[in-house]
Motif scaffolding. Sequence first.
Motif, PDB file in Angstrom:
ATOM      1  N   LEU A   6      -1.025 -17.037  75.018  1.00 11.70           N
ATOM      2  CA  LEU A   6      -2.644 -16.907  75.269  1.00 11.70           C
ATOM      3  C   LEU A   6      -3.356 -15.605  74.892  1.00 11.70           C
ATOM      4  O   LEU A   6      -4.515 -15.597  75.064  1.00 11.70           O
ATOM      5  N   HIS A   7      -2.476 -14.598  74.558  1.00 11.00           N
ATOM      6  CA  HIS A   7      -2.910 -13.492  74.412  1.00 11.00           C
ATOM      7  C   HIS A   7      -2.807 -12.875  72.976  1.00 11.00           C
ATOM      8  O   HIS A   7      -1.727 -13.024  72.517  1.00 11.00           O
ATOM      9  N   ALA A   8      -3.999 -12.627  72.555  1.00 11.08           N
ATOM     10  CA  ALA A   8      -3.929 -11.586  71.553  1.00 11.08           C
ATOM     11  C   ALA A   8      -3.246 -10.326  71.640  1.00 11.08           C
ATOM     12  O   ALA A   8      -3.214  -9.958  72.861  1.00 11.08           O
ATOM     13  N   MET A   9      -2.457  -9.656  70.650  1.00  9.40           N
ATOM     14  CA  MET A   9      -1.761  -8.459  71.031  1.00  9.40           C
ATOM     15  C   MET A   9      -2.275  -7.559  70.054  1.00  9.40           C
ATOM     16  O   MET A   9      -2.346  -7.572  68.998  1.00  9.40           O
ATOM     17  N   GLY A  10      -2.112  -6.244  70.576  1.00 11.23           N
ATOM     18  CA  GLY A  10      -2.227  -5.061  69.792  1.00 11.23           C
ATOM     19  C   GLY A  10      -1.438  -4.005  69.830  1.00 11.23           C
ATOM     20  O   GLY A  10      -0.600  -4.231  70.908  1.00 11.23           O
ATOM     21  N   TRP A  11      -1.371  -2.943  68.998  1.00 13.26           N
ATOM     22  CA  TRP A  11      -0.274  -1.814  68.960  1.00 13.26           C
ATOM     23  C   TRP A  11      -1.305  -0.656  68.849  1.00 13.26           C
ATOM     24  O   TRP A  11      -2.396  -0.668  67.989  1.00 13.26           O
ATOM     25  N   PHE A  12      -1.153   0.448  69.821  1.00 15.80           N
ATOM     26  CA  PHE A  12      -1.879   1.772  69.709  1.00 15.80           C
ATOM     27  C   PHE A  12      -1.048   2.700  69.846  1.00 15.80           C
ATOM     28  O   PHE A  12       0.147   2.599  69.996  1.00 15.80           O
ATOM     29  N   ARG A  13      -1.611   4.080  69.244  1.00 17.64           N
ATOM     30  CA  ARG A  13      -0.589   4.868  69.613  1.00 17.64           C
ATOM     31  C   ARG A  13      -1.342   6.224  69.954  1.00 17.64           C
ATOM     32  O   ARG A  13      -2.705   6.355  69.909  1.00 17.64           O
ATOM     33  N   GLN A  14      -0.797   7.265  70.574  1.00 19.86           N
ATOM     34  CA  GLN A  14      -1.298   8.379  70.959  1.00 19.86           C
ATOM     35  C   GLN A  14      -0.471   9.748  70.831  1.00 19.86           C
ATOM     36  O   GLN A  14       0.609   9.847  71.224  1.00 19.86           O
ATOM     37  N   ALA A  15      -1.051  10.670  70.030  1.00 22.81           N
ATOM     38  CA  ALA A  15      -0.386  11.727  69.907  1.00 22.81           C
ATOM     39  C   ALA A  15      -0.824  13.081  70.727  1.00 22.81           C
ATOM     40  O   ALA A  15      -1.988  12.777  71.586  1.00 22.81           O
ATOM     41  N   PRO A  16       0.078  13.869  71.155  1.00 17.90           N
ATOM     42  CA  PRO A  16      -0.229  14.775  72.317  1.00 17.90           C
ATOM     43  C   PRO A  16      -1.768  15.531  71.773  1.00 17.90           C
ATOM     44  O   PRO A  16      -1.782  16.025  70.619  1.00 17.90           O
ATOM     45  N   GLY A  17      -2.583  15.684  72.831  1.00 15.10           N
ATOM     46  CA  GLY A  17      -3.812  16.178  72.658  1.00 15.10           C
ATOM     47  C   GLY A  17      -5.068  15.277  71.954  1.00 15.10           C
ATOM     48  O   GLY A  17      -6.078  15.909  71.527  1.00 15.10           O
ATOM     49  N   LYS A  18      -4.484  14.130  71.559  1.00 15.17           N
ATOM     50  CA  LYS A  18      -5.433  13.127  70.731  1.00 15.17           C
ATOM     51  C   LYS A  18      -5.731  12.102  71.628  1.00 15.17           C
ATOM     52  O   LYS A  18      -4.947  11.702  72.596  1.00 15.17           O
ATOM     53  N   GLU A  19      -6.866  11.332  71.353  1.00 14.91           N
ATOM     54  CA  GLU A  19      -7.322  10.100  71.879  1.00 14.91           C
ATOM     55  C   GLU A  19      -6.328   8.815  71.511  1.00 14.91           C
ATOM     56  O   GLU A  19      -5.573   9.032  70.288  1.00 14.91           O
TER      57      GLU A  19
END
Length: 127
Positions: A31-44
């Motif tokens: 029932l959920h669309a899914m996503g991938w996100f990433r975060q590097a040090p010091g960044k959003e």
Amino acid sequence: QVQLVESGGGLVQAGGSLRLSCAASGRTFSLHAMGWFRQAPGKEREFVAAISRSGSITYYADSVKGRFTISRDNAKNTVYLQMNSLKPEDSAAHYCAARSTAYSGSIWYQISDYPYWGQGTQVTVSS
């Protein structure tokens, strides 16, 4: 209501490949669309890719388009991110997230639309 666990991160040479997996608990994964996100040090935290509930629609950040592929297997409650031609700038903690079932729009990149998150898996690309 949804618990997510990422795996598959690691250290890879520039130009190499990794496949990330995200295993979901519960009976409502499809029932959920899914996503991938990433975060590097010091960044959003930034959007990487998303996939619709059935897997029929995918969306990618410009920075990974043509190199990454998101997919899902609803029978296994799992979403994947195949990452090819990796670059040092891809180095980051990678998180999978489940999109709210209350929304069904064409905008996929807003982190506020994803209430459920995994703990992250680190991807490091050496030059």
